[in-house]
Design an enzyme around this catalytic site. Sequence first.
Site, short mmCIF file in Angstrom:
data_model
loop_
_atom_site.label_atom_id
_atom_site.label_comp_id
_atom_site.label_asym_id
_atom_site.label_seq_id
_atom_site.Cartn_x
_atom_site.Cartn_y
_atom_site.Cartn_z
N ASP A 1 25.01 -15.54 29.90
CA ASP A 1 24.01 -16.57 30.67
C ASP A 1 24.51 -17.64 31.23
OD1 ASP A 1 21.32 -17.26 31.00
OD2 ASP A 1 21.28 -18.91 29.57
N ASP B 1 26.31 -13.49 34.78
CA ASP B 1 24.80 -13.39 34.58
C ASP B 1 24.41 -13.43 36.13
OD1 ASP B 1 22.25 -13.03 33.76
OD2 ASP B 1 21.99 -15.04 32.87
N ASP C 1 19.59 -18.27 39.45
CA ASP C 1 18.36 -17.93 38.67
C ASP C 1 17.32 -19.00 38.73
OD1 ASP C 1 19.36 -15.65 38.04
OD2 ASP C 1 19.16 -15.79 35.96
N ARG D 1 18.58 -6.98 42.40
CA ARG D 1 17.70 -8.53 42.28
C ARG D 1 18.10 -9.35 43.74
NH1 ARG D 1 18.14 -10.33 36.00
NH2 ARG D 1 17.37 -8.49 35.23
#
Length: 344
Positions: free
Chosen positions: A132, A157, A161, A212
Site C-alpha cells: 500500500d 502500489d 491515489d 489506470r
Amino acid sequence: MVGMLPYDDVDSNLRAMAGRAEGFGRNAIGGLHGSVYSVTTLAGTSSISQIYAFFHDGPGSLREGCRRKEPLWIVFEVSGTIHLSSYLSVSSYKTIDGRGQRIKFTGKGLRLKECEHIIVCNLEFEGGRGHDVDGIQIKPNSRHIWIDRCSLRDYDDGLIDITRQSTDITISRCYFAQHDKTMLIGADPTHVGDRCIRVTIHHCFFDGTRQRQPRVRFGKVHLYNNYTRNWAIYAVCASVESQIYSQCNIYEAATKKKTFEFYTEKAADKEEQKTGFIISEGDMFLNGAQPCSVTEKIEESMFHPSEYYPTWTMEAAQHSLRDVLRLCTGWQGITRPIDQMVLN
C-alpha cells in the site's frame, strides 16, 4: 497557440502558482500567506549527489516544515535523494516547491490526509517499496490540491491515489513511467462517499505505464491534452458510476489496442451493478488504438467541465502536442523564482 503548455507565467515569481491551477484544483493556494521555509538538510549534509534521510527530523528538515500548522511555502537549499522510512504527512496550507533543486523521494511517499490547500511542484518519486505504498497518497477528506511537474515511477502500489472523499484536485504536466497501477481515483465500491470526487488531469505524459491512466470509481474526471502510450492492459477505465470526460488527448497503442475499459461493480447502497461512463471528444488514436464504441451508453446526467470552471487551456490533439509533452512534463531543471512578496 499550438505547442504551448499552460502556466507560462507561474515561474515569474515564487508564489505566482497560488490559485493558478486549471480545473478542479484551481482554488489551491498552498502556503501563499505564510513564510518561506527553507529545507537546509536532508541528513545533515548538503552534498549534491546522493543524500539519504532515513529518520532525520528537526529544524531545517522537510518533515518539520510539513508538520507545522501555519501556512508555509517550502523550498529547498540542497539537492539529493530523501529515503523516507515512513510516509511524509503534509498539513494544510503548504507548498512543497522543488524548483531550483533536484529532490527525489524513495522508500515511501507523501501522504495528504485530512488537509486542504496543498501545492506540490517539481519533485521526483521513484522506488517506493512496501504494501500500500503510493508516491502521493491523497486520503481521506483532502481538497484543493495541485500536483504539478512531478516525475513518478516504480512504486509498489500506485503513483498517485485519490480516495476517501478527497476532491477538487488538479494534476498537471506530470510524467509517469515504469509502473503498473498508475492512478486510482475512488477506493472501492463500498466507499460511496467518493461520489464527491472531482479531479482534472491535463498535459501529463503516461509513458508505458500498464494501466489506470486513470481508473475511476464514482468520481468526475476531466482529462485533456494528455499523452498516453504503450499501455499493457488499457489506458483509461471507468467503473461504478464514474464520469470521465476525455478531451483532446493522444492515445498511442502498442500491442494492446483497447483504449477505454468499462468495469461493472455494485455500489454498497445500490441494488444493481453499474459501470462508469466516458465521453471521448477530439481525442487522437494512434497505432490502432480503439476509440469509444458508438454503442457505449452515456448517462443523460454526464457532467461537462464547463459546469464547474469557465476556461481551460487546450489545443487540438496533434503530433506537435505529443512532441511538447515528451519534453516538458515531469521534473524540470529550472531556477527557483524570486519571492516578490519579500521584495515588496
